[in-house]
Write an enzyme that holds these catalytic residues in place. Structure first.
Site, short mmCIF file in Angstrom:
data_model
loop_
_atom_site.label_atom_id
_atom_site.label_comp_id
_atom_site.label_asym_id
_atom_site.label_seq_id
_atom_site.Cartn_x
_atom_site.Cartn_y
_atom_site.Cartn_z
N GLU A 168 59.97 -18.34 25.80
CA GLU A 168 58.68 -18.78 25.30
C GLU A 168 58.69 -18.76 23.79
O GLU A 168 59.01 -17.75 23.18
CB GLU A 168 57.56 -17.86 25.79
CG GLU A 168 56.21 -18.31 25.26
CD GLU A 168 55.21 -17.19 25.08
OE1 GLU A 168 55.47 -16.28 24.26
OE2 GLU A 168 54.18 -17.24 25.74
N ASP A 201 59.53 -13.23 26.40
CA ASP A 201 58.28 -13.38 25.67
C ASP A 201 58.60 -13.60 24.21
O ASP A 201 59.26 -12.78 23.59
CB ASP A 201 57.45 -12.12 25.84
CG ASP A 201 56.09 -12.26 25.18
OD1 ASP A 201 55.35 -13.16 25.56
OD2 ASP A 201 55.78 -11.46 24.28
C1 LIG Z 1 55.41 -9.82 20.77
O1 LIG Z 1 54.42 -9.27 21.62
C2 LIG Z 1 53.13 -9.80 21.55
C3 LIG Z 1 52.25 -9.15 22.51
O2 LIG Z 1 52.12 -7.81 22.25
C4 LIG Z 1 53.16 -11.29 21.78
O3 LIG Z 1 51.87 -11.84 21.67
C5 LIG Z 1 54.09 -11.90 20.78
O4 LIG Z 1 54.13 -13.28 20.97
C6 LIG Z 1 55.47 -11.30 20.92
N1 LIG Z 1 56.47 -11.96 20.12
C7 LIG Z 1 56.72 -11.83 18.82
C8 LIG Z 1 57.73 -12.74 18.25
O5 LIG Z 1 56.20 -11.02 18.13
#
Ligand SMILES: *[C@@H]1O[C@H](CO)[C@@H](O)[C@H](O)[C@H]1NC(C)=O
Ligand SMILES: *[C@@H]1O[C@H](CO)[C@@H](O)[C@H](O)[C@H]1NC(C)=O
Ligand SMILES: *[C@@H]1O[C@H](CO)[C@@H](O)[C@H](O)[C@H]1NC(C)=O
Ligand SMILES: *[C@@H]1O[C@H](CO)[C@@H](O)[C@H](O)[C@H]1NC(C)=O
Ligand SMILES: *[C@@H]1O[C@H](CO)[C@@H](O)[C@H](O)[C@H]1NC(C)=O
Ligand SMILES: *[C@@H]1O[C@H](CO)[C@@H](O)[C@H](O)[C@H]1NC(C)=O
Ligand SMILES: *[C@@H]1O[C@H](CO)[C@@H](O)[C@H](O)[C@H]1NC(C)=O
Ligand SMILES: *[C@@H]1O[C@H](CO)[C@@H](O)[C@H](O)[C@H]1NC(C)=O
Ligand SMILES: [Ca+2]
Ligand SMILES: [Ca+2]
Length: 567
Positions: free
Chosen positions: A298, A226
């Site tokens: 991502e 993520d």
């Molecule tokens: C970190 O977590 C959030 C969701 O809590 C997400 O939306 C976000 O894209 C993530 N990545 C970064 C780089 O903060």
């Protein structure tokens, strides 16, 4: 030799040829990826929330529609302050979704069906309910520096304590939260319940690798990372956190947009972490055998940045940085836009890395049937599967589920709820999603007509077109994409997009897709006579009909076709 023997030999040779032609393509290079939003896919116990046993019971459907790998959005134990993106235990399943035993059963069934399972890995922060955070609060050995702790500033006049800087979080309110127990501030980019990790801490990094190992040992095939963490060590070398400046955009001092984000946004990305994780994944494969344990990353970043995700010349990272170039396309889309977006990726990522993937929709964006317009829902399915590389489909898009307008106030729901409504399986109660009395989000009332069962086996239904395309994607012509001249694509006119896939002069496929509401025609596209093999509902042709492309081909408004020629 008899004709039959010759025939058999010919088939054998063809098989051998296609094996050798495709053996240099690893599974993630030409996959049909499917994103499951676990809350909304299938509920097995009637509580109205999708769960792991529900997913397991529907894996055969994924097989039926030609999916090769499924990715699950977070299922970890979490207080759900941010829909599971606030992880309390990285090595446990949230009871809402089931148990580790259920997870093992899911993996076993998936592998039996030759489906790969990809887990979301959420490394940018944990929940404040995570054991690691609690240990950090107590400054326990090894955990002291797991998070970003700072004393803040004491006002020399009033003696009042203030955060180290004026930064506001993405969800508004200060990015620093005071912890009474530890008597320090911690950094939270998102919610105060989501303390950020300190990635410069080698012990934390080791811990995250252990998390990966835990899931790999349970049979997970790949991770989807993520958003690659942006915040490394934000502290300036001299120990200061500089304030940001007032933007003038809003007068709400708590608002994320109150300040310009010169220090807290678009900081150099933590690619180094990707390289570290890749090294671990490769090592794991060396030790345990089996297929490549891949890493899908991502990030809504420009291709030049994504290129370094794959490798920077000396280090390798993620095999698949996701390509979101098709996400901004809307109902004004033209073939020229599609060409521009596709070229933007291919010119850099294909040229350098021979890597492509096409995300059509996801849990954060309007669904293609709504975003692109109902008439074009099947066109994008065809294009995303006909271009070389990997296709990425969000659950429900294979049947053309649209966004649902939920009655929404900011306090009772998320702006992304419209794209997260329960999967529409059939015309029975709750669309076959749940036997319960209610579902966590309402089922779209259109489910009686729009569902899997209604589209199954119906020629030119969205589902049928999807299935035909995933089947085509597995043929030699579509797998031969790494070969010279194996494909070409581009806009033939403002509205008509063309993709050609060939297999060493043996076979050729040609996609023609009309995004516009006007007739189009082309003369002498090639000297071949081709056969219609896949058609959208806007096509007046029949499957098996032939067209001489040295003459004229006509396309109706929104018509998309796949043509085939064989030597
Ligand atoms: C970190 O977590 C959030 C969701 O809590 C997400 O939306 C976000 O894209 C993530 N990545 C970064 C780089 O903060
Ligand atoms: C996290 O989950 C694992 C199960 O994998 C369990 O053994 C461990 O005790 C859990 N940790 C906490 C703090 O609950
Ligand atoms: C992060 O951890 C390292 C030790 O591993 C420490 O030197 C550093 O000060 C920590 N960073 C912050 C912001 O606390
Ligand atoms: C700390 O370093 C930053 C960046 O080099 C600089 O802008 C700032 O003025 C420094 N602050 C102090 C107090 O030295
Ligand atoms: C902020 O307040 C000032 C003074 O009241 C006003 O002129 C300005 O329009 C406001 N700005 C915004 C973005 O609301
Ligand atoms: C690639 O990144 C690694 C880790 O950040 C770095 O050590 C290396 O020097 C980089 N290589 C090049 C060619 O920039
Ligand atoms: C559904 O509602 C009926 C009647 O109120 C109740 O008896 C039943 O237990 C409910 N079922 C579930 C799964 O909650
Ligand atoms: C079609 O064109 C190709 C390349 O120009 C040529 O080699 C081939 O002989 C042509 N075939 C026919 C049937 O005209
Ligand atoms: Ca359930
Ligand atoms: Ca510190």
């Amino acid at each position: 030799m008899s004709a039959t023997v010759l025939q058999i030999l010919k088939v054998l040779l063809l098989c051998l040829w296609s094996v050798s032609a495709t053996s240099d393509v690893d599974w993630w290079e030409s996959a049909t990826l499917y994103q499951i939003y676990p809350r909304s896919f299938m509920d097995s116990n009637g509580d109205g929330v999708g769960d792991l046993n529900g997913i397991t019971s529907r894996l055969e459907f994924l097989k039926e529609i030609g999916i090769t790998a499924a990715w699950l959005s977070p299922i970890y134990k979490s207080p759900m302050a941010d829909m599971g993106y606030d992880v309390a235990n990285f090595t446990d399943i949230d009871p809402l979704f089931g148990t580790l035993k259920d997870f093992d059963a899911l993996i076993a069934k998936a592998h039996e069906l030759d489906l790969k399972i990809i887990l979301d890995f959420v490394p940018n922060h944990s929940s404040d309910e995570c054991e690691w955070f609690q240990k950090s609060v107590l400054r326990e050995d090894g955990y002291d520096d797991f998070y970003i702790w700072e004393d803040g500033k004491v006002d020399p006049v009033t003696g009042e304590r203030k955060p180290p800087s004026n930064w506001n979080s993405v969800f508004n309110g200060p990015m620093w939260t005071w912890n009474e127990q530890r008597q320090q501030y911690y950094l939270n980019q998102f919610l105060p319940k989501q303390p950020d990790f300190n990635f410069t801490n080698p012990q934390l990094r080791k811990k995250l690798i252990e998390v990966m190992r835990f899931w790999l040992d349970r049979g997970v095939d790949a991770f989807r990372i993520d958003a690659v963490p942006h915040f490394r060590e934000m502290r300036f070398e001299n120990g200061t956190y500089p304030d940001e400046f007032v933007s003038g955009f809003t007068n709400d001092t708590n608002h994320y947009q109150y300040y310009t984000h010169i220090y807290t946004k678009d900081q150099p990305e933590n690619v180094e972490l990707l390289y570290e994780w890749r090294e671990f994944l490769d090592e794991y494969q060396r030790l345990h055998g089996g297929e490549t344990r891949a890493m899908i990353a991502e990030a809504y970043s420009p291709v030049e940045v994504l290129s370094t995700y794959i490798n920077n010349g000396t280090h390798v990272g993620s095999q698949v940085p996701m390509n979101f170039n098709f996400i901004p396309l809307n109902n004004q889309v033209t073939a020229e836009h599609v060409e521009y977006m596709a070229k933007n990726w291919m010119d850099v990522m294909w040229t350098r890395h021979k890597m492509a993937n096409w995300v059509v929709g996801n849990h954060d964006n309007s669904r293609p049937a709504t975003r692109l317009g109902w008439q074009r829902r099947d066109i994008m399915t065809i294009i995303a599967h006909a271009l070389p590389g990997t296709s990425v489909t969000y659950y429900g898009d294979e049947i053309g589920m649209p966004d649902m307008n939920t009655e929404c106030t900011p306090s009772n729901c998320d702006f992304r709820d419209p794209v997260r409504t329960p999967m529409q399986w059939d015309a029975s109660k709750n669309a076959g999603f749940s036997a319960g009395n209610s579902t966590w989000l309402p089922v779209n009332p259109n489910y009686k007509q729009l569902n899997v069962q209604a589209q199954r086996g119906i020629a030119r239904s969205t589902l049928q077109i999807f299935k035909s395309m995933t089947a085509l994607k597995k043929t030699a012509a579509f797998k031969a994409f790494k070969k010279e001249g194996g494909f070409s694509f581009g806009a033939l006119s403002k509205q008509v997009f063309q993709i050609v896939r060939t297999d060493a002069k043996r076979e050729e496929y040609r996609v023609l897709a009309n995004f516009g509401s006007q007739f189009e025609y082309f003369d002498g596209l090639t000297n071949k006579t081709m056969e219609y093999v896949i058609l959208t509902s806007y096509s007046p042709h029949r499957i098996g009909e032939r067209v001489d492309l040295s003459k004229r081909i006509l396309l109706m408004p929104y018509e998309a076709v796949v043509l085939r020629w064989a030597a």
